[in-house]
Design a protein around this motif. Structure first.
Motif, PDB file in Angstrom:
ATOM      1  N   ALA A 201      57.494  47.620  39.665  1.00 27.32           N
ATOM      2  CA  ALA A 201      57.023  46.654  38.669  1.00 27.32           C
ATOM      3  C   ALA A 201      56.104  45.626  39.312  1.00 27.32           C
ATOM      4  N   ASP A 202      56.393  45.250  40.554  1.00 26.31           N
ATOM      5  CA  ASP A 202      55.530  44.296  41.252  1.00 26.31           C
ATOM      6  C   ASP A 202      54.148  44.883  41.491  1.00 26.31           C
TER       7      ASP A 202
ATOM      8  N   ARG B 200      49.713  42.245  37.370  1.00 25.34           N
ATOM      9  CA  ARG B 200      48.480  41.625  37.850  1.00 25.34           C
ATOM     10  C   ARG B 200      48.582  40.134  37.637  1.00 25.34           C
ATOM     11  N   PRO B 201      48.075  39.362  38.573  1.00 25.44           N
ATOM     12  CA  PRO B 201      48.111  37.915  38.371  1.00 25.44           C
ATOM     13  C   PRO B 201      47.257  37.524  37.164  1.00 25.44           C
ATOM     14  N   ALA B 202      47.692  36.507  36.475  1.00 24.96           N
ATOM     15  CA  ALA B 202      46.955  36.049  35.293  1.00 24.96           C
ATOM     16  C   ALA B 202      45.602  35.493  35.719  1.00 24.96           C
ATOM     17  N   LYS B 203      44.601  35.856  34.967  1.00 29.07           N
ATOM     18  CA  LYS B 203      43.261  35.358  35.248  1.00 29.07           C
ATOM     19  C   LYS B 203      43.124  33.950  34.672  1.00 29.07           C
TER      20      LYS B 203
END
Length: 99
Positions: free
Chosen positions: A45-46, A50-53
């Motif tokens: 899952a990691d 994706r990091p939030a833009k």
């Protein structure tokens, strides 16, 4: 000069070596990834998250010029719209359209 059957045999041997090397390197890569995931406590899952833009903040610019006949507007930025160019070339002044 090499015979065709000799060349084909060499190609078969090379194809076999390529396949074995590909499988070995792939297995090594998988083991390395598993090791890193274990070391850092990562899950599948990691990997998929994706990091939030950061949101782009855009503001709409107020209209400075308006075509009273059609209601079309222009902010005064960028190229002049066709309706304004046509009106100016027809004898109108830019100030005639100022809001």
């Amino acid at each position: 000069m090499a015979l065709l059957k000799d060349l084909l045999a060499q190609r078969a041997a090379l194809d076999q070596q390529i396949s074995e090397t590909k499988d070995r390197e792939r297995a090594d890569a998988i083991n390395k990834v598993k090791s890193l995931m274990s070391e850092y406590g990562l899950t599948i899952a990691d990997l998929n998250s994706r990091p939030a833009k950061a949101a782009k903040s855009t503001t709409k610019v107020a209209a400075k010029y308006r075509n009273k006949a059609t209601g079309e507007t222009w902010s005064g930025r960028g190229l002049q719209p066709k309706w304004l160019k046509a009106a100016i070339s027809g004898g109108a002044k830019l100030d005639d359209f100022h809001v």
